[in-house]
Design an enzyme around this catalytic site. Structure first.
Site, PDB file in Angstrom:
ATOM      1  N   TYR A  12       0.831  -1.213   0.000  1.00  0.00           N
ATOM      2  CA  TYR A  12       0.000   0.000   0.000  1.00  0.00           C
ATOM      3  C   TYR A  12       0.864   1.261   0.000  1.00  0.00           C
ATOM      4  O   TYR A  12       0.447   2.306  -0.495  1.00  0.00           O
ATOM      5  CB  TYR A  12      -0.882   0.036   1.253  1.00  0.00           C
ATOM      6  CG  TYR A  12      -2.180  -0.705   1.155  1.00  0.00           C
ATOM      7  CD1 TYR A  12      -2.211  -2.074   0.923  1.00  0.00           C
ATOM      8  CD2 TYR A  12      -3.394  -0.043   1.334  1.00  0.00           C
ATOM      9  CE1 TYR A  12      -3.407  -2.759   0.870  1.00  0.00           C
ATOM     10  CE2 TYR A  12      -4.598  -0.721   1.277  1.00  0.00           C
ATOM     11  CZ  TYR A  12      -4.594  -2.076   1.040  1.00  0.00           C
ATOM     12  OH  TYR A  12      -5.780  -2.753   0.988  1.00  0.00           O
ATOM     13  N   LYS A  29       3.028 -15.430   2.841  1.00  0.00           N
ATOM     14  CA  LYS A  29       3.200 -16.181   1.592  1.00  0.00           C
ATOM     15  C   LYS A  29       4.701 -16.465   1.449  1.00  0.00           C
ATOM     16  O   LYS A  29       5.361 -16.014   0.511  1.00  0.00           O
ATOM     17  CB  LYS A  29       2.644 -15.342   0.419  1.00  0.00           C
ATOM     18  CG  LYS A  29       2.594 -16.056  -0.910  1.00  0.00           C
ATOM     19  CD  LYS A  29       1.477 -17.085  -1.017  1.00  0.00           C
ATOM     20  CE  LYS A  29       1.584 -17.837  -2.329  1.00  0.00           C
ATOM     21  NZ  LYS A  29       0.694 -19.010  -2.387  1.00  0.00           N
ATOM     22  N   ASP A  76      -3.099 -18.237   1.061  1.00  0.00           N
ATOM     23  CA  ASP A  76      -4.122 -18.892   0.219  1.00  0.00           C
ATOM     24  C   ASP A  76      -4.825 -19.988   1.012  1.00  0.00           C
ATOM     25  O   ASP A  76      -6.052 -20.140   0.969  1.00  0.00           O
ATOM     26  CB  ASP A  76      -3.523 -19.423  -1.098  1.00  0.00           C
ATOM     27  CG  ASP A  76      -2.220 -20.179  -0.915  1.00  0.00           C
ATOM     28  OD1 ASP A  76      -1.655 -20.172   0.194  1.00  0.00           O
ATOM     29  OD2 ASP A  76      -1.746 -20.796  -1.901  1.00  0.00           O
ATOM     30  N   ASP A 130      -6.322  -6.953   4.465  1.00  0.00           N
ATOM     31  CA  ASP A 130      -7.445  -6.296   3.790  1.00  0.00           C
ATOM     32  C   ASP A 130      -8.374  -7.352   3.196  1.00  0.00           C
ATOM     33  O   ASP A 130      -9.585  -7.340   3.394  1.00  0.00           O
ATOM     34  CB  ASP A 130      -6.908  -5.374   2.686  1.00  0.00           C
ATOM     35  CG  ASP A 130      -8.034  -4.732   1.891  1.00  0.00           C
ATOM     36  OD1 ASP A 130      -8.983  -4.243   2.517  1.00  0.00           O
ATOM     37  OD2 ASP A 130      -7.962  -4.749   0.641  1.00  0.00           O
ATOM     38  N   ASP A 138     -12.321  -8.934   4.771  1.00  0.00           N
ATOM     39  CA  ASP A 138     -13.615  -8.922   4.064  1.00  0.00           C
ATOM     40  C   ASP A 138     -14.234 -10.313   4.096  1.00  0.00           C
ATOM     41  O   ASP A 138     -15.433 -10.485   4.326  1.00  0.00           O
ATOM     42  CB  ASP A 138     -13.435  -8.503   2.594  1.00  0.00           C
ATOM     43  CG  ASP A 138     -13.638  -7.008   2.378  1.00  0.00           C
ATOM     44  OD1 ASP A 138     -13.273  -6.234   3.293  1.00  0.00           O
ATOM     45  OD2 ASP A 138     -14.149  -6.613   1.309  1.00  0.00           O
TER      46      ASP A 138
HETATM   47  C1  IPM Z   1     -10.344  -1.155   4.137  1.00  0.00           C
HETATM   48  C2  IPM Z   1     -10.542  -0.590   2.759  1.00  0.00           C
HETATM   49  C3  IPM Z   1      -9.363   0.309   2.413  1.00  0.00           C
HETATM   50  C4  IPM Z   1      -8.114  -0.551   2.449  1.00  0.00           C
HETATM   51  C5  IPM Z   1      -9.476   1.047   1.072  1.00  0.00           C
HETATM   52  C6  IPM Z   1     -10.742   1.880   1.013  1.00  0.00           C
HETATM   53  C7  IPM Z   1      -8.267   1.888   0.790  1.00  0.00           C
HETATM   54  O1  IPM Z   1     -10.707  -1.604   1.833  1.00  0.00           O
HETATM   55  O2  IPM Z   1     -10.264  -0.358   5.090  1.00  0.00           O
HETATM   56  O3  IPM Z   1     -10.293  -2.370   4.249  1.00  0.00           O
HETATM   57  O4  IPM Z   1      -7.800  -1.214   1.461  1.00  0.00           O
HETATM   58  O5  IPM Z   1      -7.438  -0.546   3.480  1.00  0.00           O
HETATM   59 MG    MG Z   2     -10.847  -3.548   2.692  1.00  0.00          MG
END
Ligand code: IPM
Ligand code: MG
Length: 355
Positions: A142, A187, A219, A243, A247
C-alpha cells in the site's frame, strides 16, 4: 470526562452511518456524565470536491490533535477518473500513515441472533466464529512506490524487521488476552517479505512462551476461514493480506455492515471505522446498516478512552436491538422487522442502559 472526537463523515453512506453513531455517543455522554466535543474534518471525495485534495493538511491536523477519530467511509464512482495519488482512498491511507496507526484490529465474531445470516452451513457456524484479524496498516505494498511506465505498472512491497516486530507484538499481546493462539499468515513460499515476516514472528515467539504460534500461507488461510473458522483465535498478517482476509471473515459472520475496527499506534489517539466501504448504490436511501460504525464508537470508548462500561453499554444495546428482531436490509431474514438506518440508530439509543 471531556473528549474531543474528530468526525469524518466522508462519502456515500458515510454521513448517514456516522450520524447514528453520534446519536449513540450522545446518549452515552448523557448517561455517564461525559462531554464529547465533535470536530468535523473532511476527507475523501468530498474533500476533493471542496479543496482538490482528499486530505488537506488542515484536516489531518484536526485528527492528530483530537483524542480519537471516528470515520464513516470514503470513495465512490464519481472520483474513479481521478489520478491514483489524488483518489479518495489516498486520503484514508494518508490519514492512517499521518496518525501512525500501524495496528488495525478487525474482529470476526458471529452474533448468536445472526447465525442464520451467515452463508456458511449451520454445522460450521455452530462450532463458533470468534477471532480477530490484526492487520499491519501503514506498510507493505500500500505504501511502496506506485508507478506506470509505458505498458508496465509497478507497485513495490517492502517490510523492515522493525515494522514486522511492532505489529507482531500486538498480535502476541492480543492473543495473550484471549485464547493464547496466534496464527501468522504470509506467503513465505513465494515472497521475501513473507520469509522475513515469518522469521521475525518466530523470534518474537520466544518472548511469549504462553502463546502458541502457528504459520499459515495466505491462500490456505482464505480456505480455512470458510472451512473451519472455529480454529482461529488471533490472526496477524501484513497490510494487503489483512485487507482481503478481513472482508472474507466479515462475510461469514453475516454482514460486512456489522464489523467495526480500531487502528492504533504509539499513543491512545486511535482511528475507528467500520470495515465496509461507502456503498454509493444505497447512499441517501436510509438503507445502510450503521452498526459497524456504532460498534466502532464502542471500540473507541474501550481502547482509547478507557471507558469499558460505556463500551459494554453500547454492545448490550446492539444485542438487545437484535434480540427484539429488528434488522436492516443487509441482514434481513424471514419473520424479522425491517428498519432503516435512522430507525436502527434510534432503537439502539432506546435500548442503551447504564451498566
Ligand atoms: C479497508 C478498505 C481500504 C483498504 C481502502 C478503502 C483503501 O478496503 O479499510 O479495508 O484497502 O485498506
Ligand atoms: Mg478492505
Amino acid at each position: 470526562m471531556v473528549k474531543n472526537i474528530a468526525v469524518i463523515r466522508g462519502d456515500g453512506i458515510g454521513p448517514e452511518i456516522v450520524e447514528e453513531a453520534l446519536k449513540v455517543l450522545n446518549k452515552v455522554a448523557e448517561l455517564y456524565g461525559h462531554t464529547f466535543n465533535y470536530i468535523d474534518a473532511d476527507m475523501g471525495g468530498c474533500a476533493i470536491d471542496k479543496y482538490g485534495d482528499p486530505l488537506p493538511q488542515s484536516e489531518l491536523q484536526k485528527c492528530i490533535d483530537s483524542d480519537s477519530v471516528l470515520l464513516g467511509a470514503v470513495g465512490g464512482d464519481k472520483w474513479n477518473g481521478v489520478p491514483g495519488d489524488k483518489r479518495p482512498e489516498k486520503g484514508l491511507l494518508r490519514l492512517r500513515a499521518g496518525m501512525g496507526v500501524y495496528s488495525n484490529n478487525r474482529p470476526a465474531k458471529i452474533w448468536p441472533q445472526l447465525s442464520d445470516a451467515s452463508p456458511l452451513k449451520k454445522s460450521i457456524v455452530d462450532k463458533g466464529i470468534d477471532f480477530i484479524i490484526v492487520r499491519e496498516l501503514i506498510g507493505g505494498i500500500y505504501f511502496g512506490e506506485h508507478k506506470t511506465e509505458g505498458d508496465t505498472a509497478i507497485d513495490v512491497l517492502t517490510y523492515s524487521e522493525s515494522e514486522i516486530e511492532r505489529i507482531g507484538r500486538i498480535g502476541f499481546e492480543t492473543a495473550r488476552k484471549r485464547g493464547k493462539r496466534l496464527c501468522s499468515v504470509e506467503k513465505s513460499n513465494v515472497l521475501d517479505s513473507s520469509r522475513l515476516w515469518k522469521k521475525v514472528m518466530h523470534k518474537l515467539a520466544e518472548e511469549y512462551p504462553d502463546v502458541e504460534l502457528s504459520d499459515m500461507l495466505v491462500d490456505n488461510c482464505a480456505m480455512q476461514i470458510v472451512k473451519n473458522p472455529a480454529q482461529f483465535d488471533v490472526i496477524v498478517t501484513e497490510n494487503m493480506f489483512g485487507d482481503i482476509l478481513s472482508d472474507e471473515a466479515s462475510m461469514i459472520t453475516g454482514s460486512i455492515g456489522m464489523i467495526p475496527s480500531s487502528s492504533l499506534g504509539a499513543t491512545s489517539c486511535g482511528l475507528y471505522e467500520p470495515i465496509h466501504g461507502s456503498a454509493p448504490d444505497i447512499a441517501g436511501k436510509d438503507l445502510a446498516n450503521p452498526i459497524g460504525t456504532i460498534l466502532s464508537a464502542a471500540m473507541m470508548l474501550r481502547f482509547s478512552f478507557d471507558m469499558p462500561q460505556e463500551a459494554d453499554a453500547i454492545e448490550n444495546a446492539v444485542s438487545a436491538y437484535l434480540d427484539k428482531g429488528f434488522r436492516t436490509a443487509d441482514i434481513m431474514s424471514e419473520g424479522m422487522q425491517q428498519v432503516g438506518c435512522k430507525q436502527c440508530g434510534d432503537l439502539i439509543v432506546e435500548n442503551l442502559k447504564k451498566v
